[in-house]
Design a protein around this motif. Structure first.
Motif, PDB file in Angstrom:
ATOM      1  N   TRP A   1     -36.652   7.322  42.422  1.00 49.70           N
ATOM      2  CA  TRP A   1     -36.498   6.923  43.823  1.00 49.70           C
ATOM      3  C   TRP A   1     -36.124   5.447  43.920  1.00 49.70           C
ATOM      4  O   TRP A   1     -35.180   5.068  44.629  1.00 49.70           O
ATOM      5  N   CYS A   2     -36.859   4.611  43.188  1.00 52.32           N
ATOM      6  CA  CYS A   2     -36.609   3.166  43.255  1.00 52.32           C
ATOM      7  C   CYS A   2     -35.248   2.808  42.659  1.00 52.32           C
ATOM      8  O   CYS A   2     -34.548   1.923  43.174  1.00 52.32           O
ATOM      9  N   ARG A   3     -34.870   3.494  41.571  1.00 48.51           N
ATOM     10  CA  ARG A   3     -33.539   3.228  40.993  1.00 48.51           C
ATOM     11  C   ARG A   3     -32.450   3.630  41.965  1.00 48.51           C
ATOM     12  O   ARG A   3     -31.452   2.919  42.134  1.00 48.51           O
ATOM     13  N   ALA A   4     -32.627   4.771  42.649  1.00 55.53           N
ATOM     14  CA  ALA A   4     -31.620   5.233  43.608  1.00 55.53           C
ATOM     15  C   ALA A   4     -31.463   4.261  44.764  1.00 55.53           C
ATOM     16  O   ALA A   4     -30.366   4.112  45.324  1.00 55.53           O
ATOM     17  N   CYS A   5     -32.553   3.563  45.102  1.00 59.70           N
ATOM     18  CA  CYS A   5     -32.541   2.634  46.246  1.00 59.70           C
ATOM     19  C   CYS A   5     -32.366   1.182  45.814  1.00 59.70           C
ATOM     20  O   CYS A   5     -32.513   0.264  46.657  1.00 59.70           O
ATOM     21  N   ASP A   6     -32.038   0.959  44.535  1.00 58.88           N
ATOM     22  CA  ASP A   6     -31.873  -0.407  44.012  1.00 58.88           C
ATOM     23  C   ASP A   6     -33.122  -1.256  44.294  1.00 58.88           C
ATOM     24  O   ASP A   6     -33.035  -2.405  44.729  1.00 58.88           O
ATOM     25  N   ALA A   7     -34.290  -0.663  44.050  1.00 59.77           N
ATOM     26  CA  ALA A   7     -35.558  -1.358  44.300  1.00 59.77           C
ATOM     27  C   ALA A   7     -36.470  -1.222  43.083  1.00 59.77           C
ATOM     28  O   ALA A   7     -37.657  -0.930  43.208  1.00 59.77           O
ATOM     29  N   GLU A   8     -35.899  -1.464  41.913  1.00 59.27           N
ATOM     30  CA  GLU A   8     -36.676  -1.273  40.691  1.00 59.27           C
ATOM     31  C   GLU A   8     -37.847  -2.247  40.580  1.00 59.27           C
ATOM     32  O   GLU A   8     -38.803  -1.979  39.845  1.00 59.27           O
ATOM     33  N   ASP A   9     -37.796  -3.357  41.322  1.00 57.89           N
ATOM     34  CA  ASP A   9     -38.910  -4.301  41.287  1.00 57.89           C
ATOM     35  C   ASP A   9     -40.168  -3.728  41.929  1.00 57.89           C
ATOM     36  O   ASP A   9     -41.278  -4.243  41.721  1.00 57.89           O
ATOM     37  N   ARG A  10     -40.022  -2.641  42.698  1.00 57.06           N
ATOM     38  CA  ARG A  10     -41.178  -2.018  43.354  1.00 57.06           C
ATOM     39  C   ARG A  10     -41.873  -0.996  42.454  1.00 57.06           C
ATOM     40  O   ARG A  10     -42.961  -0.505  42.800  1.00 57.06           O
ATOM     41  N   ILE A  11     -41.273  -0.685  41.324  1.00 58.09           N
ATOM     42  CA  ILE A  11     -41.807   0.383  40.474  1.00 58.09           C
ATOM     43  C   ILE A  11     -43.220   0.095  39.974  1.00 58.09           C
ATOM     44  O   ILE A  11     -44.110   0.962  40.097  1.00 58.09           O
ATOM     45  N   PRO A  12     -43.527  -1.084  39.403  1.00 58.77           N
ATOM     46  CA  PRO A  12     -44.872  -1.295  38.842  1.00 58.77           C
ATOM     47  C   PRO A  12     -45.992  -1.100  39.854  1.00 58.77           C
ATOM     48  O   PRO A  12     -46.998  -0.440  39.559  1.00 58.77           O
ATOM     49  N   ASP A  13     -45.850  -1.662  41.058  1.00 64.46           N
ATOM     50  CA  ASP A  13     -46.908  -1.532  42.053  1.00 64.46           C
ATOM     51  C   ASP A  13     -47.074  -0.088  42.528  1.00 64.46           C
ATOM     52  O   ASP A  13     -48.203   0.390  42.729  1.00 64.46           O
ATOM     53  N   LEU A  14     -45.962   0.602  42.698  1.00 67.44           N
ATOM     54  CA  LEU A  14     -46.044   1.993  43.128  1.00 67.44           C
ATOM     55  C   LEU A  14     -46.673   2.872  42.055  1.00 67.44           C
ATOM     56  O   LEU A  14     -47.464   3.779  42.363  1.00 67.44           O
ATOM     57  N   LEU A  15     -46.336   2.625  40.797  1.00 67.97           N
ATOM     58  CA  LEU A  15     -46.943   3.404  39.714  1.00 67.97           C
ATOM     59  C   LEU A  15     -48.453   3.173  39.665  1.00 67.97           C
ATOM     60  O   LEU A  15     -49.234   4.119  39.474  1.00 67.97           O
ATOM     61  N   ALA A  16     -48.869   1.922  39.842  1.00 72.84           N
ATOM     62  CA  ALA A  16     -50.302   1.618  39.826  1.00 72.84           C
ATOM     63  C   ALA A  16     -51.015   2.331  40.968  1.00 72.84           C
ATOM     64  O   ALA A  16     -52.097   2.909  40.790  1.00 72.84           O
ATOM     65  N   ALA A  17     -50.419   2.303  42.157  1.00 70.25           N
ATOM     66  CA  ALA A  17     -51.028   2.973  43.310  1.00 70.25           C
ATOM     67  C   ALA A  17     -51.091   4.485  43.094  1.00 70.25           C
ATOM     68  O   ALA A  17     -52.076   5.142  43.454  1.00 70.25           O
ATOM     69  N   ASN A  18     -50.049   5.035  42.492  1.00 72.81           N
ATOM     70  CA  ASN A  18     -50.002   6.475  42.256  1.00 72.81           C
ATOM     71  C   ASN A  18     -51.069   6.902  41.258  1.00 72.81           C
ATOM     72  O   ASN A  18     -51.729   7.934  41.422  1.00 72.81           O
ATOM     73  N   ARG A  19     -51.263   6.104  40.226  1.00 67.03           N
ATOM     74  CA  ARG A  19     -52.270   6.452  39.223  1.00 67.03           C
ATOM     75  C   ARG A  19     -53.675   6.293  39.765  1.00 67.03           C
ATOM     76  O   ARG A  19     -54.585   7.037  39.377  1.00 67.03           O
ATOM     77  N   THR A  20     -53.861   5.337  40.663  1.00 62.48           N
ATOM     78  CA  THR A  20     -55.163   5.203  41.311  1.00 62.48           C
ATOM     79  C   THR A  20     -55.463   6.437  42.142  1.00 62.48           C
ATOM     80  O   THR A  20     -56.587   6.967  42.124  1.00 62.48           O
ATOM     81  N   ALA A  21     -54.467   6.915  42.878  1.00 68.43           N
ATOM     82  CA  ALA A  21     -54.652   8.130  43.671  1.00 68.43           C
ATOM     83  C   ALA A  21     -54.937   9.322  42.771  1.00 68.43           C
ATOM     84  O   ALA A  21     -55.815  10.143  43.068  1.00 68.43           O
TER      85      ALA A  21
END
Length: 283
Positions: free
Chosen positions: A64-84
């Motif tokens: 999703w982030c690569r498709a939207c040219d927002a790869e800098d958002r990947i680490p925080d989203l992954l952390a939030a997803n793993r917490t969930a």
């Protein structure tokens, strides 16, 4: 639409991730169909992810982030997803080495907890179970979930850890729906022995048992079985999962729900009469 997640804390975490995905897409100027095309997905997948209908995998977030040219958002989203993900613990993962270890794994938490508040709409809580009742119940759980057959050892471990109701400074406030008394686990003899034991432990100074009578008007609906450990955490038990709630606001909601149930319950002689009537019905 009703949430597919059984805890409001988990639901909130999932929806927060979905909203971030939606914002990333909007900031990129892409439509949902364009994100799907870039990621190689069907458009319906984009809709499910950004509506929190389906939880994303780590790879979904990266794509999703690569498709939207927002790869800098990947680490925080992954952390939030793993917490969930950590908030939702599949029983099969916990039980894959057998039920005995599951019983023993909780001993440190039980030993450090001073105040237990337990509401059960399903079965007699583990603290108050006889060996025969525990073995019958755990045997059913092992059969349904396909776990290794160590029921005898698991039941013994459950009864052994129950020594805390007679030792230390622990206090137990137990609330049972009357239907729990009527649900026969094992055979009538096993159930009669369990209910007789319940009557005996009610005399312990550390244990308070309230029964929520059936057939009465009530403002508080029947809830899922849960245990509050001090003000530290809540364990919510479902068929397929155990959910651990640690957010203070969530713990407060369960504490409030417990107090609502307390107001519906009967104690002392009235509670004992309901238990005795359940024993008599087994004849």
């Amino acid at each position: 639409m009703q949430s597919p997640y059984p805890s409001s804390a988990l639901d909130a975490a999932r929806r927060a991730i979905a909203e971030q995905l939606r914002e990333i897409r909007r900031d990129s100027g892409l439509t949902g169909r364009e994100v799907a095309a870039r990621a190689g997905w069907l458009p319906s997948k984009v809709s499910r992810l950004q509506s929190a209908t389906t939880p994303p995998s780590d790879e979904d977030i990266r794509a999703w982030c690569r498709a939207c040219d927002a790869e800098d958002r990947i680490p925080d989203l992954l952390a939030a997803n793993r917490t969930a993900d950590s908030m939702y613990l599949e029983w099969r993962r916990v039980q894959r080495t057998g039920l005995r270890r599951l019983q023993e794994s909780r001993i440190p938490l039980y030993e450090r907890t001073q105040q237990f508040r337990v509401y059960s709409s399903t079965v007699i809580p583990g603290f108050l179970q006889t060996y025969e009742y525990a073995a019958s119940l755990l045997g059913s759980i092992a059969r349904v979930h396909g776990t290794p057959d160590d029921v005898a050892d698991a039941a013994a471990a459950r009864v052994e850890r129950s020594h805390i109701i007679r030792e230390g400074v622990h206090r137990f406030a137990i609330l049972l729906e009357e239907s729990v008394l009527r649900h026969v686990v094992g055979d009538p003899a096993t159930m009669a022995g369990q209910l007789g034991y319940l009557l005996s432990v009610m005399a312990l100074p550390s244990v308070s048992v309230g029964i929520v009578p059936a057939g009465r008007p009530r403002d508080m609906w029947t809830l899922e079985t849960f245990t509050i450990f001090d003000e530290e955490r809540v364990h919510v038990e479902l068929l397929t999962a155990a959910i651990t709630v640690t957010t203070p606001g969530e713990i407060s909601q369960y504490a409030h729900a417990f107090e609502e149930m307390v107001s519906l319950a009967v104690y002392g002689a009235r509670a004992r009469s309901l238990i005795s009537a359940s024993i008599d019905s087994l004849d």
